[in-house]
Structure formats: structure tokens, C-alpha cells
Write a protein that holds these residues in place. Structure first.
Motif, PDB file in Angstrom:
ATOM      1  N   LEU A 147       4.133   2.687  -1.272  1.00  0.00           N
ATOM      2  CA  LEU A 147       3.413   1.571  -1.015  1.00  0.00           C
ATOM      3  C   LEU A 147       3.042   1.198   0.300  1.00  0.00           C
ATOM      4  N   GLY A 148       3.589   1.978   1.346  1.00  0.00           N
ATOM      5  CA  GLY A 148       3.199   1.478   2.810  1.00  0.00           C
ATOM      6  C   GLY A 148       4.137   0.296   2.871  1.00  0.00           C
ATOM      7  N   VAL A 149       5.008   0.160   2.458  1.00  0.00           N
ATOM      8  CA  VAL A 149       5.786  -1.238   2.692  1.00  0.00           C
ATOM      9  C   VAL A 149       6.989  -0.865   3.706  1.00  0.00           C
ATOM     10  N   ARG A 150       7.165  -1.894   4.887  1.00  0.00           N
ATOM     11  CA  ARG A 150       8.459  -1.621   5.560  1.00  0.00           C
ATOM     12  C   ARG A 150       9.198  -2.939   5.329  1.00  0.00           C
ATOM     13  N   HIS A 151      10.426  -3.047   5.830  1.00  0.00           N
ATOM     14  CA  HIS A 151      11.202  -4.249   5.742  1.00  0.00           C
ATOM     15  C   HIS A 151      10.393  -5.516   6.258  1.00  0.00           C
ATOM     16  N   ASP A 152       9.696  -4.990   7.528  1.00  0.00           N
ATOM     17  CA  ASP A 152       8.769  -6.131   8.390  1.00  0.00           C
ATOM     18  C   ASP A 152       7.320  -6.437   7.612  1.00  0.00           C
ATOM     19  N   THR A 153       7.153  -5.674   6.617  1.00  0.00           N
ATOM     20  CA  THR A 153       5.714  -6.155   6.003  1.00  0.00           C
ATOM     21  C   THR A 153       5.717  -7.306   5.112  1.00  0.00           C
TER      22      THR A 153
END
Length: 435
Positions: A217-223
Motif C-alpha cells: 500500500l506504500g504505507v510506512r509507520h510514519d505515513t
């Protein structure tokens, strides 16, 4: 079998339209009514502004202390019987002195409806939202966003509680994106709930699969992740699991797709946009393991004064008249669990919704829970059949500032599948689990 669980979208929307009337049938047993209030202040603005979002830059944040929220925009969704029920619930009688505030057209609309019902002690609160005195607000109102905020963010405007870094909007639903393809929020991606939960019990997928999904999804912990759904609880299920995984900033569109549609904002159609996968989540998964409980952890909360295992199921489910699901055969409830309310059946959540489908006021929800000995100082874990409704209430409690909260992922489906687990059926009140 899965289809019977989540496709009642039209029924859900219809339920939202008739929320106030339905609550009367689902609030059992009813708490004793307080004496009628002598003076009441009513905020006639939409719930987003009542909760704490400023209407514009530099505007006040919150509402007058103790004010009720009766948004003028709800009136088209409430017939006279439903409005009368709302007034009765809040102990407002024709003898009550009612003071209204908001925009002139909002005040006029509410005043006219109250007058029609015989409420004539209605005045305008001239000094409302005076910034020289403290206002009340939802402790974490920013976690429940509203359509205008998303639209402004998408257009590069300065917004309150802006994401600290990268952000993504995702529509969440079960199965193929059929409705999404026809119409969705511009730029939104799509998340199939089959990617976050799986059979046989529809518990969350493994941590490794969650980590892989976040990358996809292109999601990091800081997204910052902003979620919405045709069913609010579908988006809430994804939000709660993402928080468990370790995404720090997860927001929910209050009222879901209906709120966006009602706002008349732009939509687009077609396939989800291409997304560059995230190279790394940037933090361990799970980041907040305490947010999802196992069955042994859930059992440890039963029959305690400092903890509550809370059933977010309809009253007929709670007392064992129905299991609520075609694929769950046993009827009944976890012995020792407390009733946290839900709606008229397993696909509705009217007890937590305003007439437009947004979150009911924090005061109303807290009072509903307190009647069943569920309080913010406890360790509280919500459950339902398989996690969707429980996740919605988790997100509301989180916005309300409740600290020690979680979801018992297995819920009634898991609990009832094991013969040795204690269950109960039949009419009972709040003291049944209070030892």
C-alpha cells in the motif's frame, strides 16, 4: 458465506436515516430517566465543529460546556417522532429554557422545528463560543476527520491537525471494488478487508502478512492513513489493525462515504491509482500489540470492577435470540461480558450514530456505557461477532481519549466455537457481570 456478513450497504444507509427511531428499540434495559433539565444549550452546527474542528482558521475549537448537539443538517433525516425521542432522551421538555447557537440559518431551522413540537422557550445564545473561556471538545477530534478537511488537504490548503509527513486516502470494503470503481474520493486507493483478516474465524492475518500489505500500500509507520468506507465499520476494522501494526497516525472519515456524498464534493471513477511500494515499514510489526487481545487475555477481563469485556452486538444477539450471522450457529453471549450497545442487528450501529451517520456525542456514548459499568478508568476490550463493530467503537473510544482500550479479535465467533467456554442467554441487566 462471507457475503451475508457485509453486503447490506443499502440497509446500513437506511438504518442511518432512521437512527433515532431505532435506538428506542435497541436500548434495553433502559436506564432510569433523570429529571427534566431546566436550562439547555444546543449547538446547531454539524458534529465535526461541535467535536472540535474549527470552522475556519482561527475560529473557536469545540462547543459551549455542557451543550447538546442537534445539527440543523440532521432535521431532514428526523421526522417529528424521532425528534421528540431525541428531546426526551436528553430530558428536554416544553418547560425547558432552550438556548441555541450556530449560524443564523441553522438556529432558525432548529427553532422552527422545536416550535412546531410545542417548544416555545427557545432563545438565541448571543455570546456563544467566546474564546475568553474554555470550550469543550473531543480529546482527539483530529482522529475523526470530515469531508471538507480531506478536500482542503487534497487541494494543498492549510488545515488544522495536518499530517506530519506523507499521507494516503484509502477506501475500505470487503471483496472486489465494485462500488469504488463507479465512484470514489479522488485519489483514494482501495483496501479489500480480505487482506487484513482471514478464515476460518475472520481474525486478523499474521504480522508478516500485515507487514507485506503495508509495503504494498506504500504505507510506512510514519505515513498518515485516512480511511473511509461505504460501511464505517469496515474502515474502522482496517484502522484498528493498522494501529496495531504500528502506523502512528490513522484517521477515520466520520460518517464514511455517505458524509462525502452528502457534502457534494468531487468524485472520480475507475481503477485504484498505481502506488510505489514502501521499501520498509521503518518500525517493528506489531508496533502496538496491546491493541488486539487473544482469547486468554479476554477471559482475564471478565467479572472485574477494574476491567470490562464489552459486547458490541445488538440486544437480540446479546440475549441469545439470534447469533447475528448466517455462518455462526451458536446463540448466546460470553458469560460475564457487559453490553456496550450496537444497533438493531449485526449490520447496523445506530446506537453510536447521529441521524447523518456520524459519531454520536461523546457524552451520550459515555453515559450509555456507564449505565453498564463501563468506564474510562478501566481496561476495556471491545468485541462483536468477528471484529468490525468492535473496531468502530474502539475508534470512537480512542477519539474520546480512553487510554487502555483494545479489541478482542476472536469475538463471539471464536468464543462460541470452543465447547468449554462459558456462555449465557436471556434477559439480564448491568449488574449481571458486576461482582
Amino acid at each position: 458465506m462471507k457475503l451475508s456478513r457485509h453486503v447490506a450497504v443499502s440497509a446500513l444507509l437506511l438504518g442511518c436515516l432512521h437512527a433515532t427511531a431505532s435506538i428506542a428499540a435497541t436500548e434495553k434495559p433502559a436506564p432510569a430517566q433523570d429529571k427534566a433539565q431546566q436550562n439547555v444549550i444546543i449547538d446547531t452546527r454539524p458534529s465535526a465543529f461541535y467535536n472540535g474542528w474549527p470552522e475556519q482558521a482561527g475560529a473557536p475549537s469545540g462547543h459551549e460546556p455542557g451543550a447538546l448537539n442537534l445539527a440543523a443538517t440532521w432535521l431532514n433525516e428526523m421526522n417529528d417522532t424521532q425528534l421528540s425521542h431525541w428531546l426526551q432522551q436528553h430530558q428536554v421538555t416544553p418547560a425547558t429554557q432552550v438556548s441555541l447557537y450556530g449560524r443564523t440559518e441553522q438556529i432558525d431551522a432548529v427553532k422552527a422545528r422545536l416550535n412546531k413540537l410545542g417548544f416555545h422557550n427557545v432563545t438565541y445564545l448571543a455570546d456563544a463560543l467566546n474564546q475568553t473561556r474554555p470550550l469543550q471538545r473531543l480529546p482527539h477530534f483530529e482522529q475523526l476527520v470530515y469531508p471538507g478537511w480531506i478536500h482542503a488537504l487534497q487541494n494543498g490548503q492549510t488545515v488544522t491537525a495536518a499530517p506530519a509527513g506523507e499521507w494516503r486516502v484509502l477506501e475500505v470494503a470487503w471483496g472486489a471494488p465494485k462500488q469504488y470503481l463507479i465512484s470514489h474520493i479522488p485519489g483514494a486507493g482501495y483496501l479489500d478487508t480480505n487482506d487484513i483478516e482471514s478464515e476460518p474465524l475472520w481474525n486478523k492475518v499474521s504480522d508478516d502478512k500485515l507487514k507485506a500489505l503495508m509495503a504494498k500500500l506504500g504505507v510506512r509507520h510514519d505515513t498518515t492513513v485516512i480511511l473511509y468506507g461505504r460501511d464505517v465499520y469496515a474502515a474502522a476494522r482496517a484502522a484498528q489493525i493498522m494501529l496495531y501494526a504500528g502506523v502512528k497516525d490513522v484517521r477515520l472519515l466520520d460518517g464514511g462515504w455517505r458524509a462525502w456524498s452528502d457534502a457534494g464534493l468531487p468524485v472520480e471513477r475507475g481503477l485504484p491509482p498505481d502506488v510505489k511500494p514502501a521499501a520498509d515499514f521503518g518500525a517493528p510489526v506489531p508496533g502496538q500489540p496491546q491493541l488486539i487481545l487473544s482469547q486468554p487475555q479476554a477471559k482475564a477481563l471478565l467479572n472485574r470492577r477494574d476491567a470490562s469485556l464489552v459486547s458490541i452486538r445488538s440486544w437480540p444477539e446479546f440475549i441469545g435470540e439470534t447469533s447475528g450471522y448466517s455462518y455462526i450457529k451458536p446463540k448466546g453471549e460470553i458469560a460475564g461480558a457487559r453490553w456496550g450497545h450496537a444497533g438493531s442487528d449485526s449490520t447496523h450501529m445506530e446506537d453510536f450514530h447521529n441521524p447523518d451517520g456520524t459519531m454520536k456525542s461523546a457524552d451520550d456514548i459515555a453515559a450509555m456505557w456507564k449505565a453498564w459499568h463501563i468506564t474510562p478508568d478501566q481496561q476495556v476490550s471491545f468485541y462483536c461477532g468477528t471484529g468490525w463493530r468492535a473496531s468502530e467503537t474502539f475508534m470512537y473510544a480512542r477519539a474520546m481519549g480512553w487510554k487502555n482500550i483494545s479489541v478482542y479479535d476472536g469475538g463471539w465467533y471464536e468464543w462460541s466455537s470452543e465447547a468449554g467456554n462459558a456462555t449465557v442467554s436471556g434477559e439480564r441487566g448491568p449488574d449481571s457481570s458486576w461482582k
